[in-house]
Design an enzyme around this catalytic site. Structure first.
Site, PDB file in Angstrom:
ATOM      1  CG  PHE A 160      -1.235 -20.443  -2.684  1.00 23.50           C
ATOM      2  CD1 PHE A 160      -1.102 -19.705  -1.524  1.00 23.50           C
ATOM      3  CD2 PHE A 160      -0.375 -20.168  -3.742  1.00 23.50           C
ATOM      4  CE1 PHE A 160      -0.136 -18.711  -1.410  1.00 23.50           C
ATOM      5  CE2 PHE A 160       0.593 -19.179  -3.640  1.00 23.50           C
ATOM      6  CZ  PHE A 160       0.707 -18.458  -2.465  1.00 23.50           C
ATOM      7  CG  LEU A 161      -7.426 -24.054  -2.968  1.00 15.93           C
ATOM      8  CD1 LEU A 161      -8.461 -24.771  -2.096  1.00 15.93           C
ATOM      9  CD2 LEU A 161      -7.052 -24.958  -4.148  1.00 15.93           C
ATOM     10  CB  CYS A 216       9.389 -17.866  -6.551  1.00 18.29           C
ATOM     11  SG  CYS A 216      10.539 -16.948  -5.535  1.00 18.29           S
ATOM     12  CE  LYS A 224      14.579 -17.692  -9.843  1.00 16.36           C
ATOM     13  NZ  LYS A 224      15.372 -18.390  -8.834  1.00 16.36           N
TER      14      LYS A 224
HETATM   15  C1  UDX Z   1       6.195 -17.225  -3.818  1.00 14.58           C
HETATM   16  C2  UDX Z   1       6.004 -18.092  -2.570  1.00 14.58           C
HETATM   17  O1  UDX Z   1       4.709 -17.863  -2.009  1.00 14.58           O
HETATM   18  C3  UDX Z   1       7.092 -17.802  -1.555  1.00 14.58           C
HETATM   19  O2  UDX Z   1       6.955 -18.633  -0.421  1.00 14.58           O
HETATM   20  C4  UDX Z   1       8.405 -18.080  -2.264  1.00 14.58           C
HETATM   21  O3  UDX Z   1       9.504 -18.046  -1.440  1.00 14.58           O
HETATM   22  C5  UDX Z   1       8.552 -17.150  -3.443  1.00 14.58           C
HETATM   23  O4  UDX Z   1       7.480 -17.410  -4.347  1.00 14.58           O
HETATM   24  P1  UDX Z   1       5.605 -14.752  -4.568  1.00 14.58           P
HETATM   25  O5  UDX Z   1       6.085 -15.184  -5.912  1.00 14.58           O
HETATM   26  O6  UDX Z   1       6.069 -13.463  -4.035  1.00 14.58           O
HETATM   27  O7  UDX Z   1       5.966 -15.859  -3.485  1.00 14.58           O
HETATM   28  O8  UDX Z   1       4.024 -14.627  -4.627  1.00 14.58           O
HETATM   29  P2  UDX Z   1       2.743 -15.502  -4.262  1.00 14.58           P
HETATM   30  O9  UDX Z   1       1.876 -14.706  -3.389  1.00 14.58           O
HETATM   31  O10 UDX Z   1       3.110 -16.846  -3.800  1.00 14.58           O
HETATM   32  O11 UDX Z   1       2.038 -15.596  -5.691  1.00 14.58           O
HETATM   33  C6  UDX Z   1       2.672 -16.209  -6.792  1.00 14.58           C
HETATM   34  C7  UDX Z   1       1.785 -16.191  -8.001  1.00 14.58           C
HETATM   35  O12 UDX Z   1       0.687 -17.055  -7.846  1.00 14.58           O
HETATM   36  C8  UDX Z   1       1.176 -14.820  -8.321  1.00 14.58           C
HETATM   37  O13 UDX Z   1       1.201 -14.630  -9.724  1.00 14.58           O
HETATM   38  C9  UDX Z   1      -0.247 -14.932  -7.817  1.00 14.58           C
HETATM   39  O14 UDX Z   1      -1.136 -14.084  -8.483  1.00 14.58           O
HETATM   40  C10 UDX Z   1      -0.535 -16.386  -8.097  1.00 14.58           C
HETATM   41  N1  UDX Z   1      -1.571 -16.963  -7.239  1.00 14.58           N
HETATM   42  C11 UDX Z   1      -1.359 -17.118  -5.915  1.00 14.58           C
HETATM   43  C12 UDX Z   1      -2.774 -17.377  -7.808  1.00 14.58           C
HETATM   44  O15 UDX Z   1      -2.996 -17.245  -9.021  1.00 14.58           O
HETATM   45  N2  UDX Z   1      -3.707 -17.947  -6.990  1.00 14.58           N
HETATM   46  C13 UDX Z   1      -3.512 -18.143  -5.660  1.00 14.58           C
HETATM   47  O16 UDX Z   1      -4.415 -18.681  -5.009  1.00 14.58           O
HETATM   48  C14 UDX Z   1      -2.309 -17.703  -5.103  1.00 14.58           C
END
Ligand code: UDX
Length: 435
Positions: A253-254, A264, A267
């Site tokens: 997540f970086l 998620c 919201k």
């Molecule tokens: C998320 C959580 O990861 C999950 O544990 C929770 O229960 C529901 O919400 P999700 O929304 O399906 O899951 O997607 P995720 O892969 O977490 O990405 C969320 C958003 O963050 C996306 O728009 C993605 O593009 C963005 N993101 C993610 C980034 O911009 N950079 C990152 O490093 C990781």
């Protein structure tokens, strides 16, 4: 074990199916008749890799069934999961709308038979499970039950593997008896050494919000660092490596991008802010993450404009990827839904492609967008290509072909999929995020 899942949305359907795969007998209930008819015919209303096969397999093996009749699914159940929707309230105040949860509780109450655990699976404000208990007691004072909270941490597009191989399972319980039932539900994971974190109900409810808020903060942090990198001439990918290898920070997540979206993070960050406010406290770091995320989308519009020489008016822009992330058709809070209207407003013409999300996108985006059959069709005669969502099929584009099709070789990579040097060597004017 007999399990009933109320709500066959994303969470309910994935969770119910995976419980059946564990060997439990699962009945999934939904009020929407058309959805149940579809599911009975083996058609899955959402795109989630592997889910269709798992549904079919478990239906065929007799462990998974679908119905609209709640009254039939309740008496036999030892565990009833409530996984109905909790959209942001229509009042627009950031609160989660709990109407569906409370309606489900009311209905369940009348059909309970024998000891049952009623578990909130939906993401709900702290105190909701207690409210559910109060409603059930009011409706049926004789009922023998406990409530519990069991938040989900599934990522769309990877939900099945997240479910089968979770980092942990969090259960919020009010009695040993209900804890035993939940441990039984998750026994197959427990046997695989998955840690089960057993807490109070309130802690479990808050843990879900805290996890999502923390991840949202992490993304907004790296997005801000990306802007700093651009300002000082540094490279955010290397910076992310440099900090992420520190075990205390972690390398996940970086990834900078056009801002987080989905069902998620947007919201749940807002809902957490409201919950905390109600208790007279604040979560300023989360508030900042939300602000930074909005600013990030605006920053992307400016980045595109700058790459087009200062104005998007009359320019054709190819957009690759519309969904909020790859491997889903979900358009909820997708950055595209903010960025594209801003470009159109200034007179751009948009040709878009997405491998799975175009049908859904039409509901979220302005009508003037042209939807193309392939990424290459979208690139034809374009003044710029914007890589918006990092679908695998955009990771190895035939760059020569793309360049030959375009009017101007301008490539704006909002997911840092490509290397600047490669793109320059291929003859593109290229920009990523934070490089
Ligand atoms: C998320 C959580 O990861 C999950 O544990 C929770 O229960 C529901 O919400 P999700 O929304 O399906 O899951 O997607 P995720 O892969 O977490 O990405 C969320 C958003 O963050 C996306 O728009 C993605 O593009 C963005 N993101 C993610 C980034 O911009 N950079 C990152 O490093 C990781």
């Amino acid at each position: 074990m007999n399990i009933t899942m109320i709500g066959t949305g994303y969470v309910g359907l994935v969770t119910g199916t995976c419980f059946a795969e564990f060997g439990h007998h699962v009945t999934c209930v939904d009020k929407i008749e058309a959805k149940i008819t579809q599911l009975k015919a083996g058609k899955i209303p959402i795109y989630e890799p592997g889910l269709d096969l798992l549904v079919t397999k478990n239906v065929n093996e007799g462990r998974l069934q679908f119905t609209t009749q709640l009254e039939k699914a309740i008496p036999e159940a030892e565990a009833i999961f409530i996984a109905v929707g909790t959209p942001t309230s229509r009042r627009g105040d950031g609160y989660a709308d709990l109407t569906y949860i409370y309606a489900a509780a009311k209905e369940v109450a009348h059909h309970l038979k024998g000891y049952t655990v009623i578990i909130d699976k939906s993401t709900v404000p702290v105190g909701t499970a207690r409210q559910v208990a109060r409603i059930i007691k009011e409706e049926n004072p004789e009922a023998d039950f406990n409530v519990a909270s069991n938040p989900e941490f599934l990522r769309e597009g990877a939900a099945i593997s997240d479910f089968m191989r979770p980092d942990r399972v969090v259960i919020g319980v009010e009695s040993d008896r209900s804890e035993q039932v939940l441990r039984e539900v998750y026994k197959p994971l427990f046997l695989r050494d998955t840690p089960i974190v057993s807490t109070t109900i309130e802690t479990a409810e808050l843990t879900k919000y805290a996890a999502n808020a923390f991840l949202a903060v992490k993304i907004s942090f790296i997005n801000e660092m990306a802007a700093v990198c651009e300002a000082v001439g540094a490279n955010v990918s290397d910076l992310a490596k440099g900090i992420g290898m520190d075990g205390r920070i972690g390398n996940k997540f970086l990834h900078p991008g056009p801002g987080y979206g989905g069902s998620c993070f947007p919201k749940d960050t807002l809902a957490l802010m409201r919950i905390v406010q109600e208790h007279g406290e604040s979560v300023r770091i989360v508030e900042a993450a939300v602000e930074v995320n909005a600013a990030q989308k605006a920053r992307m519009v400016k980045k595109i404009r700058d790459m087009l020489g200062g104005s998007e008016s009359g320019k054709t822009i190819a957009i690759l990827g519309l969904t909020f992330k790859p491997e889903t058709d979900d358009m909820r809070e997708a950055p595209a839904a903010t960025i594209l209207p801003a470009l159109l407003e200034k007179g751009a013409h948009i040709k878009a492609h997405d491998p799975k999300g175009m049908k859904e996108a039409k509901e979220y985006l302005p009508e003037s967008i042209e939807y193309m059959e392939s990424s290459y069709d979208a690139c034809k005669d374009a003044d710029a290509v914007v890589l918006m969502t990092e679908w695998n099929q955009y990771r190895a584009l035939d760059l020569e072909r793309v360049k030959a099709l375009m009017k101007e070789p301008v490539f704006i990579d909002l997911r840092n999929v490509y290397e600047a040097e490669t793109m320059k060597a291929a003859g593109f004017r290229y920009t990523g995020v934070g490089k």
